[in-house]
Design an enzyme around this catalytic site. Structure first.
Site, short mmCIF file in Angstrom:
data_model
loop_
_atom_site.label_atom_id
_atom_site.label_comp_id
_atom_site.label_asym_id
_atom_site.label_seq_id
_atom_site.Cartn_x
_atom_site.Cartn_y
_atom_site.Cartn_z
N GLU A 208 -3.91 -0.15 -6.10
CA GLU A 208 -4.26 -1.05 -4.99
C GLU A 208 -3.97 -0.30 -3.71
O GLU A 208 -2.81 -0.17 -3.31
CB GLU A 208 -3.41 -2.33 -5.08
CG GLU A 208 -3.74 -3.24 -6.25
CD GLU A 208 -4.99 -4.07 -6.02
OE1 GLU A 208 -5.34 -4.32 -4.85
OE2 GLU A 208 -5.62 -4.48 -7.01
N CYS A 242 -2.92 -4.64 4.46
CA CYS A 242 -3.95 -3.73 3.94
C CYS A 242 -5.36 -4.24 4.19
O CYS A 242 -6.30 -3.46 4.29
CB CYS A 242 -3.73 -3.48 2.46
SG CYS A 242 -3.67 -5.00 1.51
P1 NAD Z 1 3.25 4.32 0.33
O1 NAD Z 1 2.14 4.85 -0.49
O2 NAD Z 1 3.90 5.21 1.30
O3 NAD Z 1 4.44 3.78 -0.61
C1 NAD Z 1 4.21 2.89 -1.66
C2 NAD Z 1 5.25 3.12 -2.75
O4 NAD Z 1 5.12 4.42 -3.25
C3 NAD Z 1 6.69 2.95 -2.27
O5 NAD Z 1 7.41 2.25 -3.25
C4 NAD Z 1 7.17 4.38 -2.13
O6 NAD Z 1 8.55 4.53 -2.39
C5 NAD Z 1 6.35 5.12 -3.17
N1 NAD Z 1 6.09 6.50 -2.77
C6 NAD Z 1 5.94 6.99 -1.51
N2 NAD Z 1 5.69 8.31 -1.54
C7 NAD Z 1 5.69 8.67 -2.84
C8 NAD Z 1 5.49 9.91 -3.51
N3 NAD Z 1 5.26 11.04 -2.85
N4 NAD Z 1 5.56 9.92 -4.88
C9 NAD Z 1 5.79 8.79 -5.55
N5 NAD Z 1 6.00 7.58 -4.96
C10 NAD Z 1 5.94 7.53 -3.63
O7 NAD Z 1 2.68 3.00 1.02
P2 NAD Z 1 3.41 2.03 2.03
O8 NAD Z 1 3.61 2.74 3.32
O9 NAD Z 1 4.58 1.39 1.39
O10 NAD Z 1 2.30 0.89 2.22
C11 NAD Z 1 1.23 1.03 3.08
C12 NAD Z 1 -0.05 1.39 2.35
O11 NAD Z 1 -0.25 0.54 1.26
C13 NAD Z 1 -1.27 1.20 3.25
O12 NAD Z 1 -2.15 2.27 3.04
C14 NAD Z 1 -1.88 -0.09 2.75
O13 NAD Z 1 -3.25 -0.22 2.96
C15 NAD Z 1 -1.54 -0.04 1.29
N6 NAD Z 1 -1.49 -1.37 0.73
C16 NAD Z 1 -2.46 -1.76 -0.14
C17 NAD Z 1 -2.44 -3.04 -0.64
C18 NAD Z 1 -3.47 -3.52 -1.62
O14 NAD Z 1 -3.25 -4.58 -2.18
N7 NAD Z 1 -4.57 -2.85 -1.79
C19 NAD Z 1 -1.42 -3.91 -0.27
C20 NAD Z 1 -0.46 -3.48 0.61
C21 NAD Z 1 -0.49 -2.20 1.10
#
Ligand code: NAD
Length: 456
Positions: A208, A242
């Site tokens: 997602e 998002c």
């Molecule tokens: P992110 O990708 O930075 O982090 C998400 C999760 O991944 C966190 O738990 C984080 O600890 C982990 N993570 C971060 N870097 C990582 C890595 N290198 N390796 C493994 N795990 C890692 O996202 P965010 O900043 O928490 O959220 C914002 C993003 O999420 C935006 O792009 C938004 O559009 C998207 N989002 C999508 C939805 C959806 O339902 N489609 C909902 C909410 C947010």
């Protein structure tokens, strides 16, 4: 510690307890009771994490989770039962069934922007479908993460459901393990890391993700109502949603009216000083604040544009006609900044939208239904609305997910249950008849087979 936990979850799954529908319902009921009891703690944690107003927490987090839990509890019996499907005459005589089988051990990685709801909703579906769960909340919303850990410990045995807190390092260790399903919500870049890790064991995944969501306003739109609905969908959660509109494409003849209406609606919602409003969130951390503040450099902020680094505050901001090469038009904004671009014709809209990857959402404001439908049919996107923003999220009968770069797979409602279930197809063949046609030797059977297949 993680490999041991996984082993204990594997052993627990083998006992068959998670498959027992009565057990699944019981634990979900217990979870529901606990979540109701802890509502004020949840509100407090989110307020501490990024000043999320109680009203928004109830509207977009706790209520969503509770209604999802109710739906799951009400329907598990029906959804988990093997379904009879109409058999094919080719297999006559047979009775055919579809089994919803839990995958086994699931990993859920959650983001920070709806840190409660986006962690619990997939977890509830995974449990309802009969899986064990390891949930990794975001490290950026530490209060919510700690609370989730505490709640899950109170309700579940760790070998059934566990929360593992931490950042990239912990996430990397988790992704290196072998899972039966991975459900990830977050950014496109990390989504790619998850997909690569999952490929190692061919683990099925739901991703997602996000994208740059266009919001088109044509010359027939009701501008006052349009502005009101955009202010709500864009500045809710301070734009850290998002599916928030990322940029506006407006018919050039309506731009000035739109700015006036937006100013009025922003002031109505958050007063002329949104910084003092208790209804407006803060940016989650300094890194995101700096990223967003940089987008304002050298831009014409027609509304807002104020920042306060000390409190991670960025006011509701509209940028007039940024260049397509500017910082704000590069990637998903994910904050309370809304660039506005005027268009003259259909071609302008197509040129701009096609510049980006397929978005998670698209919105059209128009009173010309045929025109609005045409736009919806022209572009590929995860989901969206005509004459509103964000609310498609609220209908559990609509799948929620992206397409292309904005995600793989979808969930919500029954689809959440299905997402966490393998659909096992089984044909039970009758023994009372065994037509000889399909068996070798084939000599002289070809014509008969062709005739039969045509007839079927
Ligand atoms: P992110 O990708 O930075 O982090 C998400 C999760 O991944 C966190 O738990 C984080 O600890 C982990 N993570 C971060 N870097 C990582 C890595 N290198 N390796 C493994 N795990 C890692 O996202 P965010 O900043 O928490 O959220 C914002 C993003 O999420 C935006 O792009 C938004 O559009 C998207 N989002 C999508 C939805 C959806 O339902 N489609 C909902 C909410 C947010």
């Amino acid at each position: 510690m993680i490999p041991e936990l996984l082993q204990s979850q594997k052993n627990f799954f083998k006992t068959g307890d998670t498959i027992n529908v009565t057990y699944r319902k019981l634990v979900l009921q217990q979870l529901k009771m606990e979540l109701i009891k802890r509502e004020s703690d949840i509100i407090e944690a989110l307020a501490k994490d990024f000043k999320k107003p109680a009203f928004e927490t109830v509207l977009t987090e706790t209520t969503v989770v509770l209604s999802d839990l109710d739906l799951m509890i009400k329907n598990i019996n029906k959804w988990a039962k093997p379904k009879r499907v109409r058999p094919s005459l080719l297999n006559f005589p047979s009775s055919d069934r579809l089994y919803s089988e839990p995958y086994g051990q699931t990993l859920i990685i959650a983001p920070w922007n709806y840190p409660y709801q986006l962690a619990i909703t997939p977890m509830v579906a995974a449990i309802a479908a009969g899986n064990t769960v390891v949930l990794k909340p975001s490290e950026l919303t530490q209060n919510t993460s700690a609370l989730l850990n505490n709640i899950i410990k109170t309700v579940f045995k760790p070998e059934h459901v566990s929360v593992i807190e931490g950042g990239v390092d912990v996430s990397t260790i988790l992704l290196a393990q072998r899972w039966d399903y991975i459900f990830f919500t977050g950014s496109v870049n990390v989504g790619k890391i998850v997909a690569k890790a999952a490929a190692e064991y061919l683990t099925p995944t739901t991703l997602e993700l996000g994208g740059k969501n266009p919001c088109i306003i044509d010359e027939t739109a009701n501008i006052k109502l349009t502005a009101k609905r955009i202010v709500w969908g864009k500045f809710l959660n301070a734009g850290q949603t998002c599916i928030a509109p990322d940029y506006i494409l407006i018919h050039h003849s309506k731009k000035e009216d739109f700015y006036k209406a937006m100013k009025t609606e922003i002031e109505k919602a958050y007063t002329s000083e949104p910084k003092a409003s208790s209804d407006f969130c803060r940016i989650v951390n300094k890194k995101n604040f700096n990223r967003l503040a940089k987008m304002l450099d050298n831009e014409n902020c027609i509304i807002g544009g104020q920042t306060d680094a000390e409190t991670n505050y960025i006011s509701p901001t509209l940028i007039d006609e940024p260049s397509l090469d500017s910082e704000v038009m590069k990637d998903e904004i994910f904050g309370p900044i809304l660039p506005v671009l005027a268009y003259k014709n259909k071609q302008d809209i197509e040129t701009i939208i096609s510049k980006y990857e397929k978005p998670l959402s698209l919105y059209v404001f128009s009173t010309n239904t045929a025109k609005a439908r045409k736009i919806i049919e022209t572009f590929s996107f995860g989901g969206g609305c005509i004459n509103d923003t964000v609310i498609h999220f609220a209908n559990h009968r609509l799948p929620f997910g992206g397409v292309g770069n904005s995600g793989i797979g979808a969930y919500h409602g029954k689809l959440s249950f299905d997402t966490f279930s393998h659909k096992k197809a089984v044909v039970k063949k009758g023994n009372w008849l065994d037509l000889p046609l399909r068996y070798a030797p084939y000599t002289g059977k070809l014509k008969k087979v062709k005739k039969l297949l045509k007839w079927l």
